[in-house]
Structures are given as C-alpha cells and as structure tokens.
Motif scaffolding. Structure first.
Motif, short mmCIF file in Angstrom:
data_model
loop_
_atom_site.label_atom_id
_atom_site.label_comp_id
_atom_site.label_asym_id
_atom_site.label_seq_id
_atom_site.Cartn_x
_atom_site.Cartn_y
_atom_site.Cartn_z
N ARG A 28 43.24 73.52 53.53
CA ARG A 28 44.08 72.95 54.59
C ARG A 28 43.25 72.06 55.52
N CYS A 29 41.91 72.06 55.32
CA CYS A 29 41.01 71.29 56.19
C CYS A 29 40.25 70.17 55.48
N TYR A 30 40.12 70.28 54.15
CA TYR A 30 39.23 69.36 53.43
C TYR A 30 40.02 68.12 52.97
N VAL A 70 36.67 82.94 54.93
CA VAL A 70 36.29 82.24 56.16
C VAL A 70 36.36 80.75 55.89
N CYS A 71 37.03 80.00 56.77
CA CYS A 71 36.98 78.54 56.68
C CYS A 71 35.89 78.08 57.64
N THR A 72 34.86 77.44 57.09
CA THR A 72 33.72 77.02 57.92
C THR A 72 34.14 76.01 58.99
N ARG A 73 35.04 75.11 58.64
CA ARG A 73 35.45 74.09 59.60
C ARG A 73 36.21 74.69 60.78
N GLU A 74 36.91 75.78 60.52
CA GLU A 74 37.72 76.41 61.57
C GLU A 74 36.97 77.48 62.34
N SER A 75 35.82 77.93 61.81
CA SER A 75 35.10 79.04 62.43
C SER A 75 33.92 78.54 63.26
ZN LIG Z 1 40.24 75.36 57.18
#
Ligand SMILES: [Zn+2]
Length: 248
Positions: free
Chosen positions: A162-164, A218-223
């Motif tokens: 959802r982020c990439y 874990v989503c790295t971009r969101e964490s």
């Molecule tokens: Zn994400």
C-alpha cells in the motif's frame, strides 16, 4: 534493538529495529549497513551490540555485499572482509553460523531446515523478486540437503504494497513475472508488493510460509521504529538474522 525474535526447533529468526545503537543522524541509532555513508566505527559497534543482544559472536555473522541480483553464495565459515561476495543470498550447512540480510524497505527472507542443518538468507527488493533470488536460495539449500517442505520461512520488516508506489509500466512488468506482487497504494496509484511476491515464490517452491504472532508484519515506511529508504532516502539499514543452535 531486537524488534522481533523467534525460536523454533533450534532455529533462530531475529529482526532489528532502529534503536539501541551509537550512529548519529540520519543513521540513528542502530545502523548495521556498512555502505550507506555512516561512520565505519559506529557500524562496527552497532554490529557488536546487536550480536551481543542475540548471544552471537560478531565474527560468526555472515554479511553480504548486496547488489539486487540473484546469485547465491555457499558459505562454510566466516569470511575475511576482503572476500565478502557481491550476492543477495547466502546458504550454509554450518550450525552456529548466522546469516544476515541488510534492508531499508526491501524484503529480508530467512530460511532454515533444522533437520538438515541448513539455513539461508536472501535480500529481495523489486529487482531480486523479478530475478528470482529467493527461489535460487531455496534451490541452493536443497543442494545442501534441505527439503523445501521442511524449511521454516519468514519475511521481515519491509515496505508494504500500500506504500510502494511505482510507475504503471513497472507494475505491469513485475506482475508479468510474479502476478501476486501486483498492488495499489492506499492513495490509489500503481504499486508493487514485494513481500507478497516473495511469499508466492516460496509457496511455488514448496516452502510453507509461516505467519507467526511473534513476527507481525511491519511496514518500514509506516513505522518510525524502522529505517525506510523510500521515506528518508539517506538512512540506516536494518538487519535480519537466521541461525541454528550449535557450535561453530
Ligand atoms: Zn506501508
């Protein structure tokens, strides 16, 4: 420091977060990557701290020079700094030897067949997914005596689908190879889900992929507790470790 750790059948799987090290901004704190511009002494200290927290001798940890390819190195002991190969996967039949993957959005993949005494670790970003580095690692483990159905497989902290965000054409090119990686961002644009793609590749190779409550996604971009290249550009690297109980 060690964000998530799990033991199963003598196999250890561990994933760091960004806290507990000595690196200064923008690598604060526990940067474990040696090729991102950080002070080399800080990286050595951080690697020693992380190994200590895991009960490992820092000299027993195998690092790679990762290049987004599909080559796999077979390793049977610590290598000298000058000998670190440019590969994105390592496998070993040596218990007690820890294999480490560096990431900041790419997907770390940890593999272990405790019965055969064989472990593997792979770094899979979008290029590695398309190139098939994870199936290559499974194949290399099989050549050392592992059986795919017996392999314990975990993926670690990575940017989520959802982020990439990627260009539409890039999503099409990836999905042509690995349909399961086709994704859409939370804001409605084309995206790639590398972890979903890797998990599909593992399943196709006969490796049952685990979902473990001790290792939540874990989503790295969101964490804020994890390094993310997409979010921060100049930043540190997380490490993921796999090893089997045993003397080196
Ligand atoms: Zn994400």
């Amino acid at each position: 420091m060690i964000g998530q750790q799990h033991h199963e059948s003598g196999a250890h799987f561990a994933f760091t977060d960004r806290w507990g090290g000595v690196s200064a901004a923008p690598y604060e704190q526990l940067n474990l990557g040696g090729a991102v511009g950080d002070d080399p002494q800080a990286v050595r200290t951080n690697r020693a701290r992380a190994a200590g927290a895991l009960g490992l001798d820092p000299a027993a940890v195998i690092w790679m020079n990762q290049v987004h390819g599909r080559d796999v190195a077979v390793v049977d002991g610590p290598w000298r700094d000058a000998d670190v190969p440019c590969v994105d996967a390592v496998v070993t039949a040596r218990r007690g030897l820890a294999l480490a993957v560096l990431t900041a959005d790419c997907t770390p993949v940890l593999l272990a067949d405790p019965v055969a005494g064989v472990t593997g670790a792979a770094h899979a970003g979008r290029p590695g997914l398309v190139a098939g580095v994870v199936p290559a690692a499974v194949e290399a483990m099989t050549e050392l005596g592992a059986e795919p159905a017996r392999i314990l497989a975990y993926t670690g902290p990575a940017i989520c689908g959802r982020c990439y965000e990627v260009p539409d054409r890039m999503r099409s090119d990836v999905a042509a190879v690995v349909p399961e990686a086709h994704a859409t961002t939370s804001w409605g644009t084309p995206a790639v889900d590398v972890t979903a793609g890797v998990r599909a590749q593992l399943a196709a190779a006969g490796v049952p992929v685990r979902d473990d409550p001790h290792i939540p996604p874990v989503c790295t971009r969101e964490s804020a507790d994890h390094f993310s290249y997409r979010r921060d550009r100049t930043t540190g690297r997380l490490a993921s470790y796999v090893w089997l109980d045993g003397e080196l």
